[in-house]
Design a protein around this motif. Structure first.
Motif, mmCIF file in Angstrom:
data_model
loop_
_atom_site.group_PDB
_atom_site.id
_atom_site.type_symbol
_atom_site.label_atom_id
_atom_site.label_comp_id
_atom_site.label_asym_id
_atom_site.label_seq_id
_atom_site.Cartn_x
_atom_site.Cartn_y
_atom_site.Cartn_z
ATOM 1 N N ALA A 33 -4.328 7.275 4.452
ATOM 2 C CA ALA A 33 -3.566 7.581 3.269
ATOM 3 C C ALA A 33 -2.163 7.638 3.859
ATOM 4 O O ALA A 33 -1.069 7.845 2.993
ATOM 5 C CB ALA A 33 -3.774 8.754 2.689
ATOM 6 N N CYS A 34 -1.733 7.236 5.037
ATOM 7 C CA CYS A 34 -0.222 7.344 5.541
ATOM 8 C C CYS A 34 0.112 5.869 6.113
ATOM 9 O O CYS A 34 1.353 5.843 6.206
ATOM 10 C CB CYS A 34 -0.410 8.221 6.836
ATOM 11 S SG CYS A 34 -0.891 9.977 6.527
ATOM 12 N N CYS A 54 4.941 10.135 5.634
ATOM 13 C CA CYS A 54 4.482 8.673 4.985
ATOM 14 C C CYS A 54 3.204 8.562 3.989
ATOM 15 O O CYS A 54 2.129 9.355 4.510
ATOM 16 C CB CYS A 54 4.160 7.837 6.135
ATOM 17 S SG CYS A 54 5.674 7.650 7.365
ATOM 18 N N TRP A 55 3.176 7.752 3.228
ATOM 19 C CA TRP A 55 2.064 7.387 2.238
ATOM 20 C C TRP A 55 1.900 5.991 2.227
ATOM 21 O O TRP A 55 2.942 5.231 2.206
ATOM 22 C CB TRP A 55 2.479 7.836 0.826
ATOM 23 C CG TRP A 55 2.580 9.462 0.488
ATOM 24 C CD1 TRP A 55 3.460 10.225 0.755
ATOM 25 C CD2 TRP A 55 1.414 10.472 0.262
ATOM 26 N NE1 TRP A 55 3.233 11.617 0.568
ATOM 27 C CE2 TRP A 55 1.830 11.764 0.194
ATOM 28 C CE3 TRP A 55 -0.016 10.019 0.118
ATOM 29 C CZ2 TRP A 55 0.839 12.729 -0.179
ATOM 30 C CZ3 TRP A 55 -0.810 11.112 -0.239
ATOM 31 C CH2 TRP A 55 -0.269 12.333 -0.499
ATOM 32 N N SER A 56 0.905 5.704 2.278
ATOM 33 C CA SER A 56 0.314 4.168 1.926
ATOM 34 C C SER A 56 0.714 3.876 0.612
ATOM 35 O O SER A 56 0.709 4.668 -0.337
ATOM 36 C CB SER A 56 -1.373 4.027 2.195
ATOM 37 O OG SER A 56 -1.690 4.333 3.352
ATOM 38 N N ASP A 57 0.964 2.544 0.517
ATOM 39 C CA ASP A 57 1.352 1.816 -0.653
ATOM 40 C C ASP A 57 -0.094 1.525 -1.482
ATOM 41 O O ASP A 57 -0.800 0.955 -0.962
ATOM 42 C CB ASP A 57 2.303 0.802 -0.435
ATOM 43 C CG ASP A 57 2.835 0.043 -1.736
ATOM 44 O OD1 ASP A 57 2.192 -0.462 -2.813
ATOM 45 O OD2 ASP A 57 3.901 0.271 -1.966
ATOM 46 N N GLU A 58 -0.023 2.127 -2.487
ATOM 47 C CA GLU A 58 -1.300 1.875 -3.691
ATOM 48 C C GLU A 58 -1.403 0.356 -3.852
ATOM 49 O O GLU A 58 -2.536 -0.275 -3.991
ATOM 50 C CB GLU A 58 -1.379 2.755 -4.535
ATOM 51 C CG GLU A 58 -1.408 4.338 -4.441
ATOM 52 C CD GLU A 58 -1.637 5.192 -5.637
ATOM 53 O OE1 GLU A 58 -2.038 4.574 -6.624
ATOM 54 O OE2 GLU A 58 -1.287 6.283 -5.550
ATOM 55 N N THR A 59 -0.246 -0.176 -4.410
ATOM 56 C CA THR A 59 -0.234 -1.658 -4.804
ATOM 57 C C THR A 59 -0.697 -2.636 -3.679
ATOM 58 O O THR A 59 -1.489 -3.478 -3.680
ATOM 59 C CB THR A 59 1.093 -2.021 -5.274
ATOM 60 O OG1 THR A 59 1.386 -1.071 -6.464
ATOM 61 C CG2 THR A 59 1.044 -3.591 -5.661
ATOM 62 N N THR A 73 -5.967 7.674 -0.348
ATOM 63 C CA THR A 73 -4.430 7.999 -0.961
ATOM 64 C C THR A 73 -4.282 8.561 -2.188
ATOM 65 O O THR A 73 -3.812 9.438 -2.562
ATOM 66 C CB THR A 73 -3.553 6.630 -1.021
ATOM 67 O OG1 THR A 73 -3.742 6.036 0.232
ATOM 68 C CG2 THR A 73 -2.082 6.797 -1.121
ATOM 69 N N MET A 74 -5.009 8.015 -3.238
ATOM 70 C CA MET A 74 -5.250 8.341 -4.575
ATOM 71 C C MET A 74 -5.717 9.861 -4.736
ATOM 72 O O MET A 74 -5.206 10.770 -5.469
ATOM 73 C CB MET A 74 -6.048 7.533 -5.546
ATOM 74 C CG MET A 74 -5.277 6.001 -5.775
ATOM 75 S SD MET A 74 -6.265 4.953 -6.670
ATOM 76 C CE MET A 74 -6.578 6.047 -7.956
#
Length: 225
Positions: A33-34, A54-59, A73-74
């Motif tokens: 998720a990061c 840091c967050w993972s990019d969902e797109t 992540t979501m």
């Protein structure tokens, strides 16, 4: 799958909020998720730090079919939204690929899902593992510290996979057919030796170390004359 995981996270937090005896919640997320982001820095002198901010990019996850990372992540974001403004203190722990004696074979499905895009993670210095006992201790230590300063997110790992040989061994331990790493030229080899990113778990390390010292002091034997 990602939407189901998101709904489950919301319901867990909602259940905690509605239970009067529960005012603290430690939510297990994932390092995935990061780490996945849309744009990677190029030609940087020093690696970019990846930590709990840091967050993972969902797109990016959707475009690259990184469904396990997308779900984590979501779900974590949903948990934070559900807890916002409520009478519940939430912290999240983001463990790397969980390992341990027999653990990976008994839990091979999530482990295999975690390794989607693993070659890219190795090249960027983002594929890490953590022993199941360390993950358990992290949950306990964070929960114990929630009456004090503990809060937010915590990244949990104890080893970073840096070599192709390590990755092959990891696959074999999971019972997978070991895949040779993709061929790369001298420039690519240098990139692996000097990854673009640097994982950081300093926040959790400090907390666990301080809690261990407190526990040691509390149970220090006393001698009587």
């Amino acid at each position: 799958m990602a939407s189901l995981e998101t709904k489950a996270a919301e319901r867990v937090v909602e259940a905690c909020v509605r239970t009067e005896s529960v005012r603290k919640c430690v939510f297990t997320s994932s390092l995935l998720a990061c780490v996945w982001r849309q744009s990677y820095p190029q030609h940087r002198r020093f690696p970019t730090t990846v930590d709990e901010n840091c967050w993972s990019d969902e797109t990016f996850c959707r475009d690259n079919k990184l469904w396990f990372a997308l779900g984590k992540t979501m779900a974590e974001k949903a948990a934070w939204r559900a807890a916002r403004g409520r009478d519940l203190k939430l912290v999240t722990i983001c463990p790397a690929l969980v390992t341990g004696p027999g653990f990976r074979r008994r839990n091979s499905t999530p482990s295999i899902a975690y390794l989607k895009g693993a070659h890219a993670m190795v090249a960027e210095g983002l594929l890490a593992t953590t022993d199941v006992e360390q993950v358990a201790e992290a949950h306990v230590r964070v929960y114990e510290a929630m009456n004090g300063t503990a809060g937010g997110r915590y990244i949990c790992y104890d080893h970073i996979v840096r070599r192709a040989e390590e990755f092959v061994e990891l696959e074999l331990q999971l019972g997978l057919q070991a895949r040779a790493p993709p061929p790369h030229d001298e420039q690519a080899a240098t990139a692996i030796a000097t990854p673009s990113f640097e994982l950081c778990n300093r926040k959790l390390t400090r907390l666990v170390s301080s809690r261990r010292r407190c526990t040691h002091d509390a149970y220090l034997s006393v001698s009587y004359d």
